[in-house]
Design an enzyme around this catalytic site. Structure first.
Site, mmCIF file in Angstrom:
data_model
loop_
_atom_site.group_PDB
_atom_site.id
_atom_site.type_symbol
_atom_site.label_atom_id
_atom_site.label_comp_id
_atom_site.label_asym_id
_atom_site.label_seq_id
_atom_site.Cartn_x
_atom_site.Cartn_y
_atom_site.Cartn_z
ATOM 1 N N SER A 43 0.805 -1.222 0.000
ATOM 2 C CA SER A 43 0.000 0.000 0.000
ATOM 3 C C SER A 43 0.842 1.278 0.000
ATOM 4 O O SER A 43 0.344 2.338 -0.352
ATOM 5 C CB SER A 43 -0.950 0.022 1.211
ATOM 6 O OG SER A 43 -0.232 0.227 2.406
ATOM 7 N N LYS A 104 0.841 5.075 6.757
ATOM 8 C CA LYS A 104 0.307 5.894 5.670
ATOM 9 C C LYS A 104 1.053 7.230 5.652
ATOM 10 O O LYS A 104 1.851 7.528 6.538
ATOM 11 C CB LYS A 104 -1.195 6.156 5.858
ATOM 12 C CG LYS A 104 -2.052 4.899 5.953
ATOM 13 C CD LYS A 104 -2.062 4.081 4.683
ATOM 14 C CE LYS A 104 -2.857 2.787 4.842
ATOM 15 N NZ LYS A 104 -2.713 1.911 3.656
#
Length: 278
Positions: A43, A104
């Site tokens: 990701s 993230k």
């Protein structure tokens, strides 16, 4: 005999105390200073790859319940010596529902309005600078995306017969100057259109660099996403540097394989984004 037994009891007691002190010291360092972190997914590609091991610092943003390693602290509101991240920082956080660790990038700060249209990001009504880069070629190994990943369609075979993952790269530059590479696989993904949404006070909007393959603030919690902007208290620390990276061939019972599995060129990679002057 009684005297010897007393000595033995004292020895065991001291050993137990020493072990407890060591464990508390390790927990304190992990929770307050820094801890290792393992990347288990794609990701955050292309910056981070499955198999990377990182050092995550705990002090840059102050401390909250999420700073305590192994999720031992109850969820309570508040942060000691809190300092907001900068746009572009890579952060480790506890998922606000499941409390699983995520990693993230900070895209939106409190008060920012975030919008995506056809995969193009705007912050506060201004499109983020995007520059298409040459395709990035990554040698395929056991830790590169497999058939269950949307990135697998970019695997090709080079002239030497070896498989290579060739990724479409777009470099973004956020307000404030943070610049970094992202993967943009083109139109047609559900996360290409989002918002506009205003980031509430004491919240952050987070996204993965693999823009079409990240369960982040654009994705609902029912799909393992973050379900919108994330409370600042959920941020555990900042990713600083790659300590080492492995290709997936290491076997725990074979120490020699640990060294053979190391990827060259990954150790020492600085994870703080480059920052251009506005």
């Amino acid at each position: 005999m009684a005297k010897d037994k007393t000595k033995d009891d004292g020895g065991w007691g001291k050993l137990i105390r020493d072990v407890v002190v060591i464990l508390l010291l390790v927990l304190g360092i992990h929770s307050c200073v820094a801890k290792p972190f393992y990347i288990p997914s794609d990701s955050m590609m292309p910056v981070l790859r499955n198999g990377d091991r990182l050092i995550v610092s705990k002090y840059p943003y102050g401390w909250s319940y999420s700073s305590v390693s192994f999720h031992l602290a109850p969820k309570v509101a508040g942060r000691w010596f809190g300092k907001l991240p900068e746009r572009g920082d890579i952060v480790v956080l506890e998922h606000p529902v499941t409390r699983i660790d995520y990693i993230k990038r900070v895209i939106g700060l409190p008060g920012d309005t975030i919008e995506l249209r056809n995969g193009e990001l705007s912050i506060n009504g201004k499109p983020v600078k995007r520059e298409v880069q040459p395709m990035l070629a990554i040698p395929v190994d056991l830790n590169t995306p497999g058939p269950d990943s949307s990135l697998f369609r970019f695997v090709s075979r080079g002239a030497d017969g070896k498989e290579v993952l060739e990724l479409p790269i777009v470099r973004e530059t956020l307000p404030g100057g943070a610049t970094f590479d992202t993967i943009d696989m083109g139109p047609g993904y559900t996360t290409d259109d989002y918002g506009p949404i205003k980031v509430p006070a004491d919240h952050l909007f987070l996204m993965g660099d693999n823009r079409d393959g990240s369960a982040d603030s654009r994705v609902g919690t029912n799909q393992k996403g973050l379900g919108g902007p994330v409370p600042f208290d959920a941020i555990a620390g900042r990713a600083e540097i790659i300590s080492f990276s492995t290709d997936g061939t290491a076997e725990w019972y074979n120490p020699l394989s640990w060294f053979n599995a190391l990827r060259s060129g990954r150790a020492g990679t600085d994870l703080r984004p480059e920052r251009q002057s506005d």
